[in-house]
Design an enzyme around this catalytic site. Structure first.
Site, PDB file in Angstrom:
ATOM      1  N   CYS A  85       0.840  -1.201   0.000  1.00 50.02           N
ATOM      2  CA  CYS A  85       0.000   0.000   0.000  1.00 50.02           C
ATOM      3  C   CYS A  85       0.882   1.261   0.000  1.00 50.02           C
ATOM      4  O   CYS A  85       1.496   1.570  -1.001  1.00 50.02           O
ATOM      5  CB  CYS A  85      -0.976  -0.045   1.178  1.00 50.02           C
ATOM      6  N   HIS A 194      -3.381  -5.776   1.160  1.00 47.40           N
ATOM      7  CA  HIS A 194      -2.655  -5.993   2.412  1.00 47.40           C
ATOM      8  C   HIS A 194      -2.581  -7.466   2.806  1.00 47.40           C
ATOM      9  O   HIS A 194      -3.434  -7.954   3.553  1.00 47.40           O
ATOM     10  CB  HIS A 194      -3.339  -5.220   3.537  1.00 47.40           C
ATOM     11  N   GLU A 196      -0.652  -8.780   4.950  1.00 47.99           N
ATOM     12  CA  GLU A 196      -0.339  -8.921   6.374  1.00 47.99           C
ATOM     13  C   GLU A 196      -1.587  -9.028   7.252  1.00 47.99           C
ATOM     14  O   GLU A 196      -1.509  -9.467   8.400  1.00 47.99           O
ATOM     15  CB  GLU A 196       0.547  -7.761   6.859  1.00 47.99           C
TER      16      GLU A 196
END
Length: 222
Positions: A85, A194, A196
């Protein structure tokens, strides 16, 4: 194996990235934007957020941080670097990746579970996927529209450097539905969604993001 996570003023996904690294089996090392020592890490993650408040342009100030000077040198030397991002924006501003990320075409912040297709499963960060594999991970951005001139886009397509592409819906107006790209060497990857946030059961729509982090672990030991 140690993976550094750079924290800039305004970073907000640095702890999430560090947790994903630990879940994958690596040691996460905190790197501060104002420092110039990579602390012996084997790879680096530039996390999401709003580095330096996104003043001027997203990532435009972060590229001049002392830590980024070291990251650029290390990336050019072959160290694996993942920008997520805002980190993707920083990679483009630092000229480690071509193109730029601009305001979403609908002029609104978007947050959704996003389907992607992995187009390149040979990078340091994606080789635990299969080419063509479809995954779902979290997406959240206001300036996520990937743009480049046609020559650059054709080069990325022709060299297989599109890492991931949006499926079902293009959430931000990215050209050619591009969600992530890599450099020619395959050690630097920028990704707008994302991974994560999708590494543990019960903490995201899937665990489809985990192979980004297990991939780099395997890369460092092989």
């Amino acid at each position: 194996m140690k993976v550094g996570v750079v924290t800039f003023p305004g970073s907000l996904d640095d702890r999430d990235a560090a947790r994903a690294i630990r879940v994958a089996g690596s040691e996460a090392v905190a790197l501060w934007h104002g420092d110039s020592d990579l602390a012996g890490v084997d790879a680096v993650v530039l996390p999401g957020g709003f580095s330096y408040g996104d003043y001027l342009r997203c990532g435009a100030i972060a590229r001049f941080a002392p830590m980024m000077q070291r990251v650029v040198d290390a990336a050019n030397g072959g160290m694996p670097v993942l920008g997520i991002c805002n980190g993707f924006q920083v990679l483009c501003e630092s000229h480690l990746l071509p193109g730029a990320l601009i305001r979403n075409d609908h002029q609104k912040f978007v947050c959704r579970d996003q389907r992607l297709r992995i187009e390149n499963a040979s990078t340091a960060w994606t080789h635990q996927y299969e080419e063509g594999q479809e995954i779902t991970i979290v997406l959240k951005n206001g300036e996520g529209g990937y743009v480049a001139d046609e020559k650059t886009l054709d080069m990325l397509e022709g060299e297989g450097r599109v890492v991931a592409r949006y499926l079902d819906v293009n959430p931000n107006g990215s050209m050619r539905d591009i969600a992530g790209i890599t450099n020619e060497r395959g050690n630097v990857v920028g990704l707008m969604p994302h991974p994560e946030h999708c590494v543990e059961e019960g903490y995201g729509p899937t665990t489809d993001g985990l192979p980004f982090f297990t991939s780099v672990l395997r890369e460092m030991v092989r």
